[in-house]
Design an enzyme around this catalytic site. Structure first.
Site, PDB file in Angstrom:
ATOM      1  N   THR A   1      -3.873 -10.883  17.466  1.00  0.00           N
ATOM      2  CA  THR A   1      -3.333 -11.143  16.120  1.00  0.00           C
ATOM      3  C   THR A   1      -1.807 -11.116  16.192  1.00  0.00           C
ATOM      4  O   THR A   1      -1.239 -10.691  17.209  1.00  0.00           O
ATOM      5  CB  THR A   1      -3.763 -10.047  15.116  1.00  0.00           C
ATOM      6  OG1 THR A   1      -2.996  -8.867  15.380  1.00  0.00           O
ATOM      7  CG2 THR A   1      -5.249  -9.744  15.175  1.00  0.00           C
TER       8      THR A   1
ATOM      9  N   VAL B   1       0.816  -1.228   0.000  1.00  0.00           N
ATOM     10  CA  VAL B   1       0.000   0.000   0.000  1.00  0.00           C
ATOM     11  C   VAL B   1       0.850   1.279   0.000  1.00  0.00           C
ATOM     12  O   VAL B   1       0.302   2.372  -0.118  1.00  0.00           O
ATOM     13  CB  VAL B   1      -1.022   0.029   1.165  1.00  0.00           C
ATOM     14  CG1 VAL B   1      -1.998  -1.133   1.068  1.00  0.00           C
ATOM     15  CG2 VAL B   1      -0.321   0.053   2.530  1.00  0.00           C
TER      16      VAL B   1
ATOM     17  N   LYS C   1      -3.270   6.752  13.083  1.00  0.00           N
ATOM     18  CA  LYS C   1      -4.649   6.301  13.305  1.00  0.00           C
ATOM     19  C   LYS C   1      -5.594   7.484  13.550  1.00  0.00           C
ATOM     20  O   LYS C   1      -6.744   7.469  13.123  1.00  0.00           O
ATOM     21  CB  LYS C   1      -4.698   5.304  14.468  1.00  0.00           C
ATOM     22  CG  LYS C   1      -3.988   3.977  14.169  1.00  0.00           C
ATOM     23  CD  LYS C   1      -4.618   3.238  13.003  1.00  0.00           C
ATOM     24  CE  LYS C   1      -3.986   1.875  12.785  1.00  0.00           C
ATOM     25  NZ  LYS C   1      -4.568   1.144  11.658  1.00  0.00           N
TER      26      LYS C   1
ATOM     27  N   TYR D   1       2.210   5.648  15.349  1.00  0.00           N
ATOM     28  CA  TYR D   1       0.980   4.854  15.220  1.00  0.00           C
ATOM     29  C   TYR D   1      -0.248   5.692  15.569  1.00  0.00           C
ATOM     30  O   TYR D   1      -1.244   5.698  14.838  1.00  0.00           O
ATOM     31  CB  TYR D   1       1.079   3.621  16.120  1.00  0.00           C
ATOM     32  CG  TYR D   1      -0.016   2.598  15.899  1.00  0.00           C
ATOM     33  CD1 TYR D   1       0.115   1.610  14.933  1.00  0.00           C
ATOM     34  CD2 TYR D   1      -1.177   2.612  16.671  1.00  0.00           C
ATOM     35  CE1 TYR D   1      -0.891   0.672  14.736  1.00  0.00           C
ATOM     36  CE2 TYR D   1      -2.177   1.675  16.481  1.00  0.00           C
ATOM     37  CZ  TYR D   1      -2.026   0.704  15.509  1.00  0.00           C
ATOM     38  OH  TYR D   1      -3.031  -0.222  15.312  1.00  0.00           O
TER      39      TYR D   1
END
Ligand code: NDP
Length: 250
Positions: free
Chosen positions: A190, A64, A159, A155
């Site tokens: 995850t 991406v 976000k 991060y």
């Protein structure tokens, strides 16, 4: 079947929340493209799922951070499946470091995947969906899109950007029949959390009133709702799937 006839692209679809979303959409009748970096398990996962759901799951290598790869993802999907009805803008990486020690390289890598990547994919999706006159884009944000947390500067910046980017895209795309929403997961079990030690992980679990990590399928269920026609009057929202994490803070 809640996604019968729909074509779905999931970036970062080879693992975690993305893979659970791929499986959920296939089970509900969609044709699905796993878009992930070449080096991921995406090709293998897609081949396995295409056996279970014949002719309905493909892999497209897509980083991406590369506009040409993103644009090619949409061209290949249109060539194979004929439309793009829903996109889960889910690819993302973590990043923990004290801000005073964060290098340009580390900071910019997180921003380029987690924020700029979301824009690149959304832009390509809008071009296709405007022509179709319909579509649903779902961006993966985070509880850390609305709250700060020590040592997560890149991060949280990314976000937070995703949350507000979602609002702007939703307003812009609404007259063209395209909905844009975000999902804000709490901590989800995850591979993204693999780097955290047990003590840190328990501390994070304790921040969730439901007192556990979320499961990837629980985020996939929210994606399924926002991607489907059931959410036909929902746009510009940031749907929290966070075990109550944000409830006590708002
Ligand atoms: P995973 O690491 O399991 O999955 C992320 C996927 O994105 C991987 O397949 C990864 O490939 C892929 N990816 C990484 N870089 C790129 C890139 N440049 N282009 C395309 N794909 C890429 O993580 P999660 O499932 O946990 O995360 C999914 C999303 O959910 C992310 O946006 C994350 O920020 C968000 N999120 C996760 C939370 C959690 O607690 N897990 C909490 C809140 C939000 P590879 O593995 O090969 O690097």
């Amino acid at each position: 079947m809640r996604m019968e006839g729909k074509v779905v692209i999931v970036t970062g679809g080879a693992s975690g929340i993305g893979l659970a979303s791929v499986e959920r959409c296939l089970a509900e009748g969609a044709r699905v493209v796993i878009a992930d970096i070449e080096a991921s398990d995406g090709a293998e996962r897609a081949a396995e799922l295409d056996v279970r759901y014949p002719g309905r799951c493909r892999f497209e290598a897509c980083d991406v951070t590369d506009t040409a790869q993103v644009d090619r993802l949409f061209e290949e999907t249109l060539a194979a499946f004929g439309s793009v009805d829903a996109v889960f803008n889910n690819a993302g990486i973590g990043g923990i470091a004290p801000s005073d020690e964060l290098s340009d390289e580390e900071y910019l890598k997180v921003i380029d995947i987690n924020l700029n990547g979301v824009f690149r994919v959304a832009r390509a999706a809008l071009r296709v969906m405007y022509r179709q006159g319909q579509g649903s884009i779902v961006n993966c944000a985070s509880i850390l899109g609305v709250f700060g947390q020590s040592q997560t500067a890149a991060y949280t910046a990314a976000k937070g950007g995703v949350v507000n980017l979602t609002r702007t895209l939703a307003i812009e795309a609404a007259p063209k029949g395209v909905r844009v929403n975000a999902i804000g997961p709490g901590y989800i079990d995850t591979p993204l959390l693999a780097a955290l030690d047990d003590e840190l992980l328990q501390g994070l679990i304790d921040l969730h009133p439901l007192a556990r990590l979320g499961r990837p399928e629980e985020v996939a269920n929210a994606f399924l709702f926002l991607a489907s026609d059931e959410a036909s009057f929902v746009t510009g929202t940031h749907l929290m799937v966070d075990g109550g994490f944000t409830a006590g803070k708002s």
